[in-house]
Design a protein around this motif. Structure first.
Motif, PDB file in Angstrom:
ATOM      1  N   VAL A 271       0.925  -1.154   0.102  1.00  0.00           N
ATOM      2  CA  VAL A 271      -0.085   0.065  -0.064  1.00  0.00           C
ATOM      3  C   VAL A 271       0.985   1.361   0.011  1.00  0.00           C
ATOM      4  CG1 VAL A 271      -1.771   1.316   1.114  1.00  0.00           C
ATOM      5  CG2 VAL A 271      -1.965  -1.378   1.199  1.00  0.00           C
ATOM      6  N   LEU A 272       0.704   2.173  -0.687  1.00  0.00           N
ATOM      7  CA  LEU A 272       1.386   3.382  -0.871  1.00  0.00           C
ATOM      8  C   LEU A 272       0.628   4.588  -0.241  1.00  0.00           C
ATOM      9  CD1 LEU A 272       3.518   5.253  -2.313  1.00  0.00           C
ATOM     10  CD2 LEU A 272       1.789   5.672  -4.030  1.00  0.00           C
ATOM     11  N   LEU A 273       1.175   5.073   0.744  1.00  0.00           N
ATOM     12  CA  LEU A 273       0.586   6.275   1.599  1.00  0.00           C
ATOM     13  C   LEU A 273       1.093   7.559   1.117  1.00  0.00           C
ATOM     14  CD1 LEU A 273       1.226   3.364   3.973  1.00  0.00           C
ATOM     15  CD2 LEU A 273      -0.381   4.930   4.864  1.00  0.00           C
ATOM     16  N   ILE A 274       0.197   8.336   0.998  1.00  0.00           N
ATOM     17  CA  ILE A 274       0.524   9.697   0.394  1.00  0.00           C
ATOM     18  C   ILE A 274      -0.296  10.788   1.175  1.00  0.00           C
ATOM     19  CG2 ILE A 274       0.195  11.361  -1.645  1.00  0.00           C
ATOM     20  CD1 ILE A 274       0.168   8.923  -3.390  1.00  0.00           C
ATOM     21  N   GLY A 275       0.493  11.903   1.677  1.00  0.00           N
ATOM     22  CA  GLY A 275       0.107  12.964   2.422  1.00  0.00           C
ATOM     23  C   GLY A 275       0.371  14.076   1.104  1.00  0.00           C
ATOM     24  N   SER A 276      -0.798  14.640   0.819  1.00  0.00           N
ATOM     25  CA  SER A 276      -0.814  15.588  -0.178  1.00  0.00           C
ATOM     26  C   SER A 276      -1.324  17.096   0.205  1.00  0.00           C
ATOM     27  CB  SER A 276      -1.895  15.396  -1.179  1.00  0.00           C
ATOM     28  OG  SER A 276      -2.200  16.385  -2.486  1.00  0.00           O
ATOM     29  N   GLY A 277      -0.439  17.943   0.014  1.00  0.00           N
ATOM     30  CA  GLY A 277      -0.608  19.391   0.555  1.00  0.00           C
ATOM     31  C   GLY A 277       0.126  20.480  -0.149  1.00  0.00           C
ATOM     32  N   SER A 278       0.824  21.467   0.578  1.00  0.00           N
ATOM     33  CA  SER A 278       1.856  22.234  -0.184  1.00  0.00           C
ATOM     34  C   SER A 278       2.743  22.839   0.793  1.00  0.00           C
ATOM     35  CB  SER A 278       1.040  23.632  -0.682  1.00  0.00           C
ATOM     36  OG  SER A 278       0.032  23.213  -1.766  1.00  0.00           O
ATOM     37  N   LEU A 279       3.977  22.710   0.379  1.00  0.00           N
ATOM     38  CA  LEU A 279       5.245  22.922   1.162  1.00  0.00           C
ATOM     39  C   LEU A 279       5.191  24.489   1.593  1.00  0.00           C
ATOM     40  CD1 LEU A 279       8.047  21.310   1.676  1.00  0.00           C
ATOM     41  CD2 LEU A 279       8.739  23.500   1.027  1.00  0.00           C
ATOM     42  N   THR A 280       4.442  25.372   0.604  1.00  0.00           N
ATOM     43  CA  THR A 280       4.003  26.539   1.349  1.00  0.00           C
ATOM     44  C   THR A 280       2.597  26.911   0.540  1.00  0.00           C
ATOM     45  OG1 THR A 280       5.076  27.714  -0.637  1.00  0.00           O
ATOM     46  CG2 THR A 280       6.405  27.576   1.339  1.00  0.00           C
ATOM     47  N   HIS A 281       1.927  27.661   1.530  1.00  0.00           N
ATOM     48  CA  HIS A 281       0.487  28.147   1.239  1.00  0.00           C
ATOM     49  C   HIS A 281       0.083  29.121   1.870  1.00  0.00           C
ATOM     50  CE1 HIS A 281      -3.728  27.095   0.859  1.00  0.00           C
ATOM     51  NE2 HIS A 281      -3.438  26.527  -0.370  1.00  0.00           N
ATOM     52  N   ASN A 282       0.186  30.352   1.130  1.00  0.00           N
ATOM     53  CA  ASN A 282      -0.323  31.615   1.670  1.00  0.00           C
ATOM     54  C   ASN A 282      -1.402  32.373   0.602  1.00  0.00           C
ATOM     55  OD1 ASN A 282      -0.748  34.299   2.440  1.00  0.00           O
ATOM     56  ND2 ASN A 282       1.115  34.374   3.336  1.00  0.00           N
ATOM     57  N   LEU A 283      -2.382  31.844   0.621  1.00  0.00           N
ATOM     58  CA  LEU A 283      -3.482  32.416  -0.380  1.00  0.00           C
ATOM     59  C   LEU A 283      -3.700  33.785  -0.297  1.00  0.00           C
ATOM     60  CD1 LEU A 283      -6.285  29.517  -0.520  1.00  0.00           C
ATOM     61  CD2 LEU A 283      -4.398  29.986  -2.144  1.00  0.00           C
ATOM     62  N   GLN A 284      -3.528  34.444   0.806  1.00  0.00           N
ATOM     63  CA  GLN A 284      -3.945  35.878   0.904  1.00  0.00           C
ATOM     64  C   GLN A 284      -2.812  36.574   0.031  1.00  0.00           C
ATOM     65  OE1 GLN A 284      -3.505  37.377   4.965  1.00  0.00           O
ATOM     66  NE2 GLN A 284      -4.667  39.263   4.506  1.00  0.00           N
ATOM     67  N   ARG A 285      -1.649  36.121   0.217  1.00  0.00           N
ATOM     68  CA  ARG A 285      -0.474  36.888  -0.542  1.00  0.00           C
ATOM     69  C   ARG A 285      -0.710  36.684  -1.999  1.00  0.00           C
ATOM     70  NH1 ARG A 285       6.002  35.489   0.339  1.00  0.00           N
ATOM     71  NH2 ARG A 285       5.532  36.567   2.245  1.00  0.00           N
ATOM     72  N   PHE A 286      -1.381  35.292  -2.229  1.00  0.00           N
ATOM     73  CA  PHE A 286      -1.373  35.023  -3.813  1.00  0.00           C
ATOM     74  C   PHE A 286      -2.295  36.055  -4.482  1.00  0.00           C
ATOM     75  CE2 PHE A 286      -3.692  32.408  -6.863  1.00  0.00           C
ATOM     76  CZ  PHE A 286      -2.653  32.158  -7.683  1.00  0.00           C
ATOM     77  N   PHE A 287      -3.495  36.289  -3.566  1.00  0.00           N
ATOM     78  CA  PHE A 287      -4.454  37.214  -4.259  1.00  0.00           C
ATOM     79  C   PHE A 287      -4.243  38.593  -4.067  1.00  0.00           C
ATOM     80  CE2 PHE A 287      -7.037  33.150  -3.563  1.00  0.00           C
ATOM     81  CZ  PHE A 287      -7.458  32.778  -4.902  1.00  0.00           C
ATOM     82  N   GLN A 288      -3.460  39.183  -2.966  1.00  0.00           N
ATOM     83  CA  GLN A 288      -3.446  40.294  -2.766  1.00  0.00           C
ATOM     84  C   GLN A 288      -2.090  40.830  -3.628  1.00  0.00           C
ATOM     85  OE1 GLN A 288      -3.089  41.046   1.550  1.00  0.00           O
ATOM     86  NE2 GLN A 288      -5.393  40.886   1.701  1.00  0.00           N
ATOM     87  N   ARG A 289      -1.070  39.924  -3.768  1.00  0.00           N
ATOM     88  CA  ARG A 289       0.131  40.454  -4.575  1.00  0.00           C
ATOM     89  C   ARG A 289       0.264  39.605  -5.436  1.00  0.00           C
ATOM     90  NH1 ARG A 289       3.853  40.354   0.807  1.00  0.00           N
ATOM     91  NH2 ARG A 289       5.268  40.060  -0.670  1.00  0.00           N
ATOM     92  N   PRO A 290      -0.498  39.521  -6.626  1.00  0.00           N
ATOM     93  CA  PRO A 290      -0.454  38.310  -7.733  1.00  0.00           C
ATOM     94  C   PRO A 290       0.855  38.571  -8.294  1.00  0.00           C
ATOM     95  CG  PRO A 290      -2.004  40.033  -8.210  1.00  0.00           C
ATOM     96  CD  PRO A 290      -1.762  40.286  -6.776  1.00  0.00           C
ATOM     97  N   SER A 291       1.414  37.280  -8.622  1.00  0.00           N
ATOM     98  CA  SER A 291       2.685  37.383  -9.647  1.00  0.00           C
ATOM     99  C   SER A 291       2.389  36.180 -10.704  1.00  0.00           C
ATOM    100  CB  SER A 291       3.849  37.273  -8.708  1.00  0.00           C
ATOM    101  OG  SER A 291       3.866  35.926  -7.969  1.00  0.00           O
ATOM    102  N   PRO A 292       3.195  36.307 -11.656  1.00  0.00           N
ATOM    103  CA  PRO A 292       2.956  35.338 -12.770  1.00  0.00           C
ATOM    104  C   PRO A 292       3.739  34.239 -12.443  1.00  0.00           C
ATOM    105  CG  PRO A 292       4.925  36.753 -13.308  1.00  0.00           C
ATOM    106  CD  PRO A 292       4.296  37.652 -12.276  1.00  0.00           C
TER     107      PRO A 292
END
Length: 285
Positions: free
Chosen positions: A167-188
């Motif tokens: 059985v393969l065990l996987i944790g899926s997430g993000s090593l960094t995750h700041n959506l407020q920055r993503f939307f307030q300071r959008p970058s390409p």
């Protein structure tokens, strides 16, 4: 396709899934995932099933989803129509799901089995690249987002024996995750990496590959820019699930290897880690 050998425990994985757009715009992390399933199959054989934890299936107490079949849940809004047209209809495994619930209960973790199913985008978007034929059964385990890293680590540890059963065990997430920055300071998507993101990623790699697990479990106090990178830590907690699942009775702290490193939009880190003795071999492949 050769099945995974019970005598050779599978490594466990932490995968950063980032935005749902990875399904249609794979970039570096998606390309890595597209080769990952082939690497696992070549080294260990095809897993008989996958047990996965994602922050997008979150409950107050752990639940194990035991449906005989799953469909892709489009649990997001405001994306291109092509994304909503994608499907990932994978089988479930009712027997394994009940075993997972039992193992958690035996470890004192109040897990509940349910016949409900469905794969949130934190699960199906990586899996559509890793096993695009959707032919490996999947058992989702919900995340309790207010749990501590230690508690999530123990949840993974309770399931460590499954690695010896193909059985393969996987944790899926993000090593960094700041959506407020993503939307307030959008970058390409191809923006230069922000210094605080680079420092956090380097600290995680240094601690993980150095086996400094007490420090990692206390990341919010010790890691540079921890709060900026994770205003809330639900996308980071699956890292500890995957790590705990690679622990052994004679080696409580798992060996960790970074399998992939990349960044999108300057601060969304897409790093992936493998845990357990087979992780280094997987990286070499």
């Amino acid at each position: 396709m050769t099945a995974a050998s019970p005598s050779t425990p599978l490594p466990t994985l932490f995968l950063s899934h980032g935005s749902p757009m990875i399904a249609v715009e794979p970039r570096e992390a998606g390309v890595f995932m597209q080769s990952l399933g082939q690497r696992i199959d070549a080294l260990h054989g095809r897993p008989r099933a996958i047990v996965a934890m994602s922050p997008h299936t979150a409950t107050r107490t752990p639940f194990v989803l035991g449906a005989p079949a799953h469909h892709a849940i489009h649990d997001f809004g405001g994306f291109p129509e092509a994304l909503y047209a994608l499907r990932y209809d994978a089988p479930g495994d009712a027997v394994l799901s009940k075993d997972v619930a039992k193992l958690l209960q035996q470890a004192g973790i109040g897990a509940t089995w349910t016949e409900q199913g469905g794969l949130d985008h934190g699960i199906w978007t990586p899996l559509m690249h890793i096993y695009p034929q959707a032919d490996v059964p999947v058992v989702p385990v919900s995340l309790t987002p207010h749990a501590s890293p230690q508690q999530v680590f123990e949840t993974g540890r309770a399931l460590a024996s499954l690695r010896h059963e193909g059985v393969l065990l996987i944790g899926s997430g993000s090593l960094t995750h700041n959506l407020q920055r993503f939307f307030q300071r959008p970058s390409p998507a191809g923006a230069v990496e922000a210094p605080d993101c680079a420092e956090f990623r380097a600290w995680v790699q240094r601690m993980a590959e150095g086996g400094l697990w007490p420090e990692l479990l206390d990341y919010r106090r010790l890691a540079p820019h921890a709060v900026a990178m994770h205003p809330t830590d639900e996308h980071w907690l699956p890292f500890y699930f995957a790590a705990g699942a690679a622990s052994e009775s004679d080696q409580p702290w798992p060996v960790a290897t970074r399998l992939h490193g990349s960044v999108t939009h300057g601060h969304l880190a897409m790093d992936a880690y493998g845990f357990g003795a087979g992780a280094a071999q997987l990286a070499e492949a």
